[in-house]
Design a protein around this motif. Structure first.
Motif, PDB file in Angstrom:
ATOM      1  N   TYR A  44      68.431  53.365  35.936  1.00 21.61           N
ATOM      2  CA  TYR A  44      67.670  52.173  35.548  1.00 21.61           C
ATOM      3  C   TYR A  44      68.551  50.936  35.409  1.00 21.61           C
ATOM      4  O   TYR A  44      68.053  49.869  35.060  1.00 21.61           O
ATOM      5  N   GLU A  45      69.827  51.072  35.673  1.00 20.60           N
ATOM      6  CA  GLU A  45      70.724  49.923  35.652  1.00 20.60           C
ATOM      7  C   GLU A  45      70.820  49.362  37.068  1.00 20.60           C
ATOM      8  O   GLU A  45      70.979  50.113  38.036  1.00 20.60           O
ATOM      9  N   THR A  46      70.716  48.044  37.195  1.00 18.61           N
ATOM     10  CA  THR A  46      70.607  47.453  38.534  1.00 18.61           C
ATOM     11  C   THR A  46      71.705  46.455  38.870  1.00 18.61           C
ATOM     12  O   THR A  46      71.728  45.920  39.977  1.00 18.61           O
ATOM     13  N   ILE A  47      72.618  46.187  37.958  1.00 15.64           N
ATOM     14  CA  ILE A  47      73.676  45.224  38.247  1.00 15.64           C
ATOM     15  C   ILE A  47      74.498  45.675  39.460  1.00 15.64           C
ATOM     16  O   ILE A  47      74.970  46.812  39.508  1.00 15.64           O
ATOM     17  N   GLY A  48      74.634  44.794  40.419  1.00 17.92           N
ATOM     18  CA  GLY A  48      75.451  45.070  41.602  1.00 17.92           C
ATOM     19  C   GLY A  48      74.799  45.962  42.632  1.00 17.92           C
ATOM     20  O   GLY A  48      75.338  46.146  43.729  1.00 17.92           O
ATOM     21  N   LYS A  49      73.629  46.520  42.307  1.00 18.20           N
ATOM     22  CA  LYS A  49      72.988  47.427  43.254  1.00 18.20           C
ATOM     23  C   LYS A  49      72.318  46.647  44.389  1.00 18.20           C
ATOM     24  O   LYS A  49      71.881  45.503  44.217  1.00 18.20           O
ATOM     25  N   THR A  50      72.233  47.288  45.525  1.00 21.86           N
ATOM     26  CA  THR A  50      71.596  46.652  46.687  1.00 21.86           C
ATOM     27  C   THR A  50      70.090  46.638  46.507  1.00 21.86           C
ATOM     28  O   THR A  50      69.477  47.656  46.160  1.00 21.86           O
ATOM     29  N   ARG A  51      69.500  45.477  46.724  1.00 22.35           N
ATOM     30  CA  ARG A  51      68.058  45.306  46.585  1.00 22.35           C
ATOM     31  C   ARG A  51      67.477  44.814  47.910  1.00 22.35           C
ATOM     32  O   ARG A  51      68.165  44.158  48.699  1.00 22.35           O
ATOM     33  N   ASN A  52      66.207  45.050  48.078  1.00 23.08           N
ATOM     34  CA  ASN A  52      65.475  44.400  49.167  1.00 23.08           C
ATOM     35  C   ASN A  52      64.887  43.108  48.616  1.00 23.08           C
ATOM     36  O   ASN A  52      64.260  43.105  47.554  1.00 23.08           O
ATOM     37  N   PHE A  53      65.101  42.019  49.342  1.00 20.11           N
ATOM     38  CA  PHE A  53      64.628  40.713  48.883  1.00 20.11           C
ATOM     39  C   PHE A  53      63.901  40.018  50.037  1.00 20.11           C
ATOM     40  O   PHE A  53      64.420  39.937  51.159  1.00 20.11           O
ATOM     41  N   VAL A  54      62.704  39.544  49.741  1.00 14.01           N
ATOM     42  CA  VAL A  54      61.924  38.820  50.746  1.00 14.01           C
ATOM     43  C   VAL A  54      62.237  37.335  50.615  1.00 14.01           C
ATOM     44  O   VAL A  54      61.954  36.711  49.584  1.00 14.01           O
ATOM     45  N   THR A  55      62.824  36.774  51.654  1.00 10.53           N
ATOM     46  CA  THR A  55      63.222  35.364  51.611  1.00 10.53           C
ATOM     47  C   THR A  55      62.002  34.458  51.802  1.00 10.53           C
ATOM     48  O   THR A  55      60.916  34.898  52.199  1.00 10.53           O
ATOM     49  N   THR A  56      62.232  33.170  51.546  1.00 15.79           N
ATOM     50  CA  THR A  56      61.151  32.187  51.722  1.00 15.79           C
ATOM     51  C   THR A  56      60.677  32.145  53.172  1.00 15.79           C
ATOM     52  O   THR A  56      59.492  31.927  53.452  1.00 15.79           O
ATOM     53  N   SER A  57      61.615  32.444  54.083  1.00 12.22           N
ATOM     54  CA  SER A  57      61.247  32.434  55.503  1.00 12.22           C
ATOM     55  C   SER A  57      60.468  33.673  55.906  1.00 12.22           C
ATOM     56  O   SER A  57      60.022  33.786  57.047  1.00 12.22           O
ATOM     57  N   GLY A  58      60.332  34.643  54.965  1.00 10.37           N
ATOM     58  CA  GLY A  58      59.545  35.847  55.235  1.00 10.37           C
ATOM     59  C   GLY A  58      60.349  37.039  55.680  1.00 10.37           C
ATOM     60  O   GLY A  58      59.795  38.121  55.909  1.00 10.37           O
ATOM     61  N   ASN A  59      61.647  36.893  55.794  1.00  8.06           N
ATOM     62  CA  ASN A  59      62.483  38.023  56.188  1.00  8.06           C
ATOM     63  C   ASN A  59      62.830  38.884  54.971  1.00  8.06           C
ATOM     64  O   ASN A  59      63.059  38.378  53.868  1.00  8.06           O
TER      65      ASN A  59
END
Length: 466
Positions: free
Chosen positions: A278-293
């Motif tokens: 449950y700790e997320t510091i430094g972990k790789t995340r999926n992020f949806v950019t403003t451009s939609g990617n």
């Protein structure tokens, strides 16, 4: 007639006196004869080192005792049923001297022979013996019952966890010998002439300090059952982790002092592994950019961070008090959400390839604009990652090697790297950052820095990507 009767009576009395006198004389002769005999012989019932030497001369008794010493064997009866022996020849066992025999005979005298057996003080002798203590110690050390391969250690009762609580398992008596006690008992047996020594009945074996009937055992069981009755429910958003007896029992031990202790190593390893989910510091995340990617982005210092050390102490306290509680872990740092997207809907997005910044608050775009990030050609590029805004400050002076730049709005998010206005720039965006970028900060136009400053709070995630 009367005279004849008296004469007969006197004659009879005279005969009786003669008979009594004869008996007395006979007994006296016997007594004196026996007294003469016992002048050189021990009284009936005389024992030397438990050996009967009745009616023997000093010389005969000495010879008998010497023979007894030469053939002497001490049998050690062990708990297993095995018997080991110590012989006189193995330890050079012998009488110290015969002088004690003469002193005993002198004390007895010769005239008290009738009551001699009743006088234990003068009919029993514990004669001094001598032996090689070195040889005795070597013999004891080589006994099979002292061989470490044959020893079963005594153990206090143990405790086994079950779904209904703890059950007590019987103590183990074992067969480990107290060497000091064994030595003392052997020496005593040698000095008294004892030929058999039962190691169990003479308390030569070490015993467990506690048994299943000990009050302490009952107390230990109650403590263990109290601990495993605890139930701590950790909440992570809509997810839960339950710590109950099925896990707690694996962290409990009863130590050598018969006290309940926590195995902190196992407990800490388990809890740190659980928390790491449950700790997320430094972990790789999926992020949806403003451009939609959708991009994968790691690094940075934003995210959930649990204070494992402090929380584990709290957990132990909860367990010791048998509590049932529902709570969050103790955090060093929190994030917006426990979902896979812990960034939430309030964040700063910085596209460093396109040199553009967006700020969303509760899902709505508050402001956006072109920026200039770190100088690529001088290796002072702005690091990618997800960071948290540390604080915000008005009218700060940014200092570094060879420069001191006053700014109106200062918002650091990565050490000395932050977002600020840059009045010395007339243009932003494009490819400026490639050769004329900053020392690592994000330079923003005044309007953009001002709007961001007025709407952002410390702790807000800042997403930087290329």
């Amino acid at each position: 007639m009367e005279n004849d009767a008296e004469t007969e009576k006197e004659k009879k009395n005279k005969n009786n006196k003669v008979i009594v006198g004869s008996i007395i004389c006979t007994l006296l002769v016997i007594y004196l004869g026996m007294a003469t005999y016992f002048r050189t012989h021990f009284y009936f019932g005389t024992e030397i080192n438990c050996v009967n030497v009745s009616a023997k001369t000093i010389k005969e008794a000495a010879k008998q005792m010497t023979s007894q010493m030469e053939s002497y064997k001490l049998s050690l009866k062990e708990k297993s049923g095995k018997t080991e022996q110590i012989t006189s020849t193995e330890i050079n066992l012998k009488l110290s001297s015969n002088d004690e025999f003469k002193r005993l005979k002198d004390k007895q005298g010769s005239f008290n022979w009738i009551f001699g057996a009743l006088d234990s003080k003068n009919s029993k002798l514990k004669a001094n013996i001598i032996y090689s203590n070195k040889l005795l110690q070597e013999k004891i050390n080589n006994l099979s019952c002292l061989d470490s391969k044959n020893i079963i250690e005594p153990k206090n009762p143990s405790f086994k966890y079950s779904s209904t609580g703890y059950v007590v398992l019987n103590e183990v008596n074992g067969n480990k010998i107290d060497k000091d006690v064994l030595y003392k008992n052997i020496v005593n047996a040698l000095s008294t002439g004892t030929t058999t020594l039962n190691l169990d009945s003479t308390n030569c074996y070490l015993k467990p300090k506690y048994t299943v009937k000990s009050k302490k055992t009952s107390e230990i069981k109650n403590i263990l059952n109290k601990y495993v009755s605890s139930k701590i429910i950790y909440t992570f958003g809509d997810k839960k982790e339950v710590i109950d007896g099925s896990k707690i029992n694996k962290w409990l031990n009863v130590d050598d002092n018969y006290e309940v202790v926590f195995d902190n190593s196992i407990l800490t390893k388990y809890m740190r592994k659980l928390f790491s989910n449950y700790e997320t510091i430094g972990k790789t995340r999926n992020f949806v950019t403003t451009s939609g990617n959708t991009i994968s982005i790691g690094g940075g210092d934003y995210g959930w961070d649990i204070n494992s050390s402090e929380d584990i102490q709290k957990l132990i306290d909860d367990i010791k008090n048998g509590r049932t509680v529902t709570r969050e872990p103790i955090y060093l740092q929190t994030a917006a959400s426990h979902s896979s997207d812990d960034i939430g809907n309030t964040y700063v997005e910085i596209d460093m390839v396109n040199q553009h910044l967006w700020f969303y608050k509760k899902g709505s775009l508050v402001t956006q604009g072109d920026v200039v990030t770190g100088n690529m050609s001088l290796n002072t590029s702005t690091p990618a990652g997800v960071y948290r805004l540390k604080y915000k400050e008005r009218n700060a002076t940014l200092k570094g090697e060879g420069y001191a730049s006053p700014v109106n709005f200062w918002m650091p998010f990565n050490g000395g790297i932050g977002i600020h206005d840059a009045s010395w720039r007339s243009s932003f965006g494009g490819n400026i950052y490639l050769t004329s970028g900053s020392h690592g900060c994000v330079n923003a136009p005044y309007y953009l820095a001002q709007t961001l400053y007025n709407n952002i709070d410390a702790g807000t995630p800042v997403v930087c990507y290329y």
